[in-house]
Design a protein around this motif. Sequence first.
Motif, short mmCIF file in Angstrom:
data_model
loop_
_atom_site.label_atom_id
_atom_site.label_comp_id
_atom_site.label_asym_id
_atom_site.label_seq_id
_atom_site.Cartn_x
_atom_site.Cartn_y
_atom_site.Cartn_z
N ARG A 7 1.08 -1.18 0.20
CA ARG A 7 0.05 -0.05 0.18
C ARG A 7 0.75 1.14 -0.24
N ARG A 8 2.00 1.29 0.84
CA ARG A 8 2.85 2.28 0.82
C ARG A 8 3.57 2.90 -0.57
N ALA A 9 3.84 1.60 -1.06
CA ALA A 9 4.47 1.78 -2.38
C ALA A 9 3.35 2.48 -3.49
N LEU B 66 1.20 4.50 -2.81
CA LEU B 66 1.02 5.71 -2.41
C LEU B 66 2.24 6.59 -2.52
N ALA B 67 3.30 6.16 -2.54
CA ALA B 67 4.53 6.81 -2.91
C ALA B 67 4.74 6.97 -4.35
N GLY B 68 4.19 5.90 -5.16
CA GLY B 68 4.34 6.22 -6.45
C GLY B 68 3.15 7.36 -6.88
N THR B 69 2.10 7.52 -6.07
CA THR B 69 1.16 8.57 -6.65
C THR B 69 1.91 9.96 -6.26
N ILE B 70 2.27 10.10 -5.27
CA ILE B 70 3.32 11.35 -4.89
C ILE B 70 4.16 11.75 -5.82
N GLN B 71 4.85 10.50 -6.58
CA GLN B 71 6.05 10.90 -7.56
C GLN B 71 5.28 11.58 -8.95
N ARG B 72 3.96 11.05 -9.18
CA ARG B 72 3.28 11.53 -10.53
C ARG B 72 2.91 12.96 -10.03
N LEU B 73 2.47 13.20 -9.00
CA LEU B 73 1.86 14.65 -8.37
C LEU B 73 3.03 15.81 -8.31
N LYS B 74 4.36 15.25 -7.83
CA LYS B 74 5.20 16.08 -7.44
C LYS B 74 5.67 16.89 -8.76
N PRO B 75 6.08 18.23 -8.65
CA PRO B 75 6.74 18.90 -9.94
C PRO B 75 7.80 17.85 -10.54
N GLY C 221 13.57 14.29 -7.07
CA GLY C 221 13.01 15.06 -6.12
C GLY C 221 13.05 14.77 -4.81
N ARG C 222 13.98 14.00 -4.46
CA ARG C 222 14.04 13.34 -3.07
C ARG C 222 14.08 14.47 -2.20
N ASP C 223 13.38 14.19 -1.03
CA ASP C 223 13.34 15.29 -0.09
C ASP C 223 13.83 14.72 1.33
N MET C 224 15.06 14.88 1.68
CA MET C 224 15.72 14.33 2.91
C MET C 224 14.95 14.92 4.16
N ASP C 225 14.72 16.04 4.32
CA ASP C 225 14.20 16.51 5.37
C ASP C 225 12.69 15.97 5.53
N ARG C 226 11.81 15.81 4.66
CA ARG C 226 10.69 14.96 4.98
C ARG C 226 10.83 13.49 5.47
N GLU C 227 12.08 12.90 4.95
CA GLU C 227 12.22 11.60 5.42
C GLU C 227 12.60 11.49 6.57
N ARG C 228 13.63 12.45 7.26
CA ARG C 228 13.88 12.38 8.56
C ARG C 228 12.58 12.78 9.36
N ARG C 229 11.79 13.51 9.15
CA ARG C 229 10.59 13.89 9.92
C ARG C 229 9.81 12.59 9.93
N LEU C 230 9.59 11.91 8.93
CA LEU C 230 8.77 10.69 8.92
C LEU C 230 9.40 9.63 9.70
N VAL C 231 10.73 9.41 9.88
CA VAL C 231 11.41 8.54 10.75
C VAL C 231 11.27 8.96 12.02
N VAL D 19 12.93 1.10 2.31
CA VAL D 19 11.46 1.23 1.79
C VAL D 19 11.29 2.36 0.86
N ILE D 20 11.87 3.51 1.13
CA ILE D 20 11.71 4.49 0.36
C ILE D 20 12.38 4.56 -0.76
N GLU D 21 13.53 3.87 -1.01
CA GLU D 21 14.33 3.63 -2.20
C GLU D 21 13.66 2.83 -3.09
N GLY E 118 10.53 2.25 -3.21
CA GLY E 118 9.28 2.97 -3.80
C GLY E 118 9.75 3.97 -5.03
N LEU E 119 10.92 4.49 -4.70
CA LEU E 119 11.50 5.44 -5.80
C LEU E 119 11.97 4.75 -7.13
N HIS E 120 12.58 3.63 -6.75
CA HIS E 120 12.80 2.86 -8.05
C HIS E 120 11.63 2.30 -8.85
C1 ISJ Z 1 6.95 10.51 -1.31
C2 ISJ Z 1 7.65 11.47 -1.22
O1 ISJ Z 1 8.69 11.52 -2.26
C3 ISJ Z 1 10.04 10.76 -1.67
C4 ISJ Z 1 9.88 9.47 -1.20
C5 ISJ Z 1 9.36 9.68 0.31
C6 ISJ Z 1 8.60 8.35 1.00
O2 ISJ Z 1 8.56 7.32 0.20
O3 ISJ Z 1 8.17 8.51 2.00
C7 ISJ Z 1 9.67 10.85 1.12
C8 ISJ Z 1 10.23 11.88 0.54
C9 ISJ Z 1 10.71 11.86 -0.61
O4 ISJ Z 1 12.07 11.67 -0.74
C10 ISJ Z 1 7.39 12.79 -0.73
O5 ISJ Z 1 8.01 13.87 -0.94
O6 ISJ Z 1 6.38 12.83 0.11
#
Ligand code: ISJ
Length: 313
Positions: free
Chosen positions: A245-247, A249-258, A264-274, A296-298, A300-302
């Motif tokens: 399910r996470r994969a 949703l992560a795929g949906t975000i990739q399509r929606l992000k500019p 478009g990786r966002d390391m701040d967001r990743e640190r916050r979710l951890v 897990v995130i990588e 999803g990105l792959h």
């Molecule tokens: C899903 C996003 O894109 C990337 C993937 C993330 C994830 O799988 O949680 C988090 C941040 C981004 O590096 C996002 O920006 O939220």
Amino acid sequence: MSLTADLERNLERGAVRVGTLSVGAGPAVVIGGEGADARWISLRDHHGRVPAAQTVAEARAGWSGPLLVEPFSAADLPEIAAHADGIVIGAAWMQDFQLVRAVARLGLPVLVQRGPAATLQEWLAIADYCVAEGNDQVVLCESGSRTHQADTTLDLALMRAARRTSGRPVLVGLGEDPSLAAAAVAAGADGLLLDPGAPEQAALDAGEVARIVGVVVRRETPGSVPEARGAIDRVDAVLAVLLERRAELAGTIQRLKPVGGFAGRDMDRERRLVAEMARRAPTLGEERLAPIMNAVIEAGLHLAEERAGTRRD
Ligand SMILES: C=C(O[C@@H]1C=C(C(=O)O)C=C[C@H]1O)C(=O)O
């Protein structure tokens, strides 16, 4: 002692073994026909017209796992004692105290269905009759109340009260329809009773839901390596569902992000979710969660990049 610890102690004391199946400790079980962990048959269906010996022998020959039988009358009990692993006191028979006593004296585990108008006290009194005959191996089964509708209505609050008050394992009778399996297990049911003739798929669906919901609501305390591996397998099953399910949703975000994908990786967001996850997984903590979530995130990105590539072709 905390309320939860107290309850867990009670439930351990009340766990009942039906053949090789443990009811009340470990995962929620499914008792029914094909596809279930344990099977049961009812001699009541034939109104005593088909010899019990024949029906019980056929059921035993067709299934080597745990088998429960509901008698039509006390005359069926010797045959049941010879071949079955447990006995069902059907909802219609609950008030037949002579039959209840005779059943209890066999020493096999007894599954007591609640009659459609029985109160909690009347229901639990049947368990006390069994105990009075020296049989403490009692499982309760909420089978619904007769309501204004043509059908019966399950009372999950009553099921929960029975479990809390008695410390005994409690099942929920679902008939042929597994759609309330998740609700029953979430409300604390130790298992589900399906009709013996319910389709195999209904039993498989109920079992899958019971495993998945059970991981969240049932705390298991396995005492052996096979049991502990079984418990881990159930947790992994839920992880797989959640990762899939996470994969998505992560795929949906990739399509929606500019800018999607690794670019478009966002390391701040990743640190916050951890950090947020570490609140719910304090034993692992941020340090151990970070590499797990990175993988897990990588993944999803792959997957998202692969899919984007496919779409472009
Ligand atoms: C899903 C996003 O894109 C990337 C993937 C993330 C994830 O799988 O949680 C988090 C941040 C981004 O590096 C996002 O920006 O939220």
